[in-house]
Motif scaffolding. Sequence first.
Motif, mmCIF file in Angstrom:
data_model
loop_
_atom_site.group_PDB
_atom_site.id
_atom_site.type_symbol
_atom_site.label_atom_id
_atom_site.label_comp_id
_atom_site.label_asym_id
_atom_site.label_seq_id
_atom_site.Cartn_x
_atom_site.Cartn_y
_atom_site.Cartn_z
ATOM 1 N N PRO A 29 39.917 23.220 33.344
ATOM 2 C CA PRO A 29 39.432 24.605 33.353
ATOM 3 C C PRO A 29 37.975 24.684 33.818
ATOM 4 O O PRO A 29 37.133 23.907 33.375
ATOM 5 C CB PRO A 29 39.575 25.041 31.894
ATOM 6 N N GLY A 30 37.715 25.576 34.765
ATOM 7 C CA GLY A 30 36.372 25.751 35.301
ATOM 8 C C GLY A 30 36.111 24.970 36.578
ATOM 9 O O GLY A 30 35.155 25.259 37.297
ATOM 10 N N TRP A 67 47.709 31.899 46.224
ATOM 11 C CA TRP A 67 48.123 33.182 45.627
ATOM 12 C C TRP A 67 49.194 32.956 44.558
ATOM 13 O O TRP A 67 49.164 33.542 43.486
ATOM 14 C CB TRP A 67 48.632 34.122 46.721
ATOM 15 N N TRP A 68 50.153 32.085 44.852
ATOM 16 C CA TRP A 68 51.215 31.732 43.907
ATOM 17 C C TRP A 68 50.620 31.187 42.615
ATOM 18 O O TRP A 68 51.020 31.584 41.521
ATOM 19 C CB TRP A 68 52.136 30.709 44.580
ATOM 20 N N ALA A 69 49.664 30.271 42.745
ATOM 21 C CA ALA A 69 49.025 29.677 41.564
ATOM 22 C C ALA A 69 48.276 30.739 40.760
ATOM 23 O O ALA A 69 48.278 30.708 39.526
ATOM 24 C CB ALA A 69 48.084 28.549 41.983
ATOM 25 N N ALA A 70 47.658 31.680 41.453
ATOM 26 C CA ALA A 70 46.957 32.765 40.757
ATOM 27 C C ALA A 70 47.958 33.652 40.018
ATOM 28 O O ALA A 70 47.706 34.076 38.884
ATOM 29 C CB ALA A 70 46.135 33.588 41.746
ATOM 30 N N LEU A 74 47.342 29.997 36.891
ATOM 31 C CA LEU A 74 46.777 28.648 36.937
ATOM 32 C C LEU A 74 45.358 28.634 37.485
ATOM 33 O O LEU A 74 44.583 27.734 37.159
ATOM 34 C CB LEU A 74 47.663 27.737 37.791
ATOM 35 N N VAL A 75 45.033 29.589 38.345
ATOM 36 C CA VAL A 75 43.701 29.656 38.946
ATOM 37 C C VAL A 75 43.259 31.107 39.071
ATOM 38 O O VAL A 75 44.083 32.026 39.065
ATOM 39 C CB VAL A 75 43.661 29.005 40.360
ATOM 40 N N HIS A 76 41.966 31.289 39.182
ATOM 41 C CA HIS A 76 41.367 32.551 39.616
ATOM 42 C C HIS A 76 41.038 32.355 41.090
ATOM 43 O O HIS A 76 40.583 31.280 41.485
ATOM 44 C CB HIS A 76 40.052 32.851 38.880
ATOM 45 N N LEU A 77 41.236 33.382 41.894
ATOM 46 C CA LEU A 77 40.843 33.316 43.301
ATOM 47 C C LEU A 77 39.657 34.229 43.516
ATOM 48 O O LEU A 77 39.689 35.398 43.118
ATOM 49 C CB LEU A 77 42.009 33.758 44.204
ATOM 50 N N VAL A 78 38.615 33.704 44.112
ATOM 51 C CA VAL A 78 37.414 34.482 44.392
ATOM 52 C C VAL A 78 36.915 34.157 45.795
ATOM 53 O O VAL A 78 37.303 33.149 46.389
ATOM 54 C CB VAL A 78 36.292 34.226 43.360
ATOM 55 N N ALA A 91 39.229 28.584 44.593
ATOM 56 C CA ALA A 91 40.183 28.568 43.486
ATOM 57 C C ALA A 91 39.435 27.976 42.299
ATOM 58 O O ALA A 91 38.815 26.912 42.425
ATOM 59 C CB ALA A 91 41.400 27.721 43.835
ATOM 60 N N ILE A 92 39.474 28.672 41.182
ATOM 61 C CA ILE A 92 38.824 28.196 39.961
ATOM 62 C C ILE A 92 39.923 27.969 38.929
ATOM 63 O O ILE A 92 40.673 28.895 38.593
ATOM 64 C CB ILE A 92 37.788 29.211 39.441
ATOM 65 N N ALA A 93 40.012 26.743 38.441
ATOM 66 C CA ALA A 93 41.082 26.377 37.511
ATOM 67 C C ALA A 93 40.938 27.119 36.190
ATOM 68 O O ALA A 93 39.835 27.262 35.660
ATOM 69 C CB ALA A 93 41.072 24.869 37.274
ATOM 70 N N ARG A 94 42.058 27.601 35.704
ATOM 71 C CA ARG A 94 42.131 28.243 34.401
ATOM 72 C C ARG A 94 42.758 27.253 33.425
ATOM 73 O O ARG A 94 43.374 26.274 33.840
ATOM 74 C CB ARG A 94 43.009 29.489 34.491
#
Length: 113
Positions: A29-30, A67-70, A74-78, A91-94
């Motif tokens: 995460p992070g 996009w699928w992972a978001a 599983l991730v934030h997309l920024v 992609a930032i891991a959640r």
Amino acid sequence: MTRSITRFPAARLRLKEIDLCGWIGQAMPGDMLEYHRGFLALDVTEQGTRLTERDRAELARVARRAWWAAELGLVHLVQRRHGPDDYGYLAIARPKPRRASASLGSFLLEEVA
């Protein structure tokens, strides 16, 4: 009269879909990954012509997988803007959902195959 010429930054394929899947499976995460740098909407179109056909197709797969992972949480997309038509796509891991098995990486790799 002087015309201003827009010069797009050179785009290049940073990683493949399989690399993104591997990262998602192992990321804490992070953790953050820049999976593309450029102008994604332009770089995946034929009219953009900033990438080869092969790289454009791979970039489209990477973008869909991100996009699928978001969507799965599983991730934030920024995006990070670096300049005109120049963005970093991150992609930032959640935290992994409780329902995810210990073998998330294997699941992601199977999805790619």
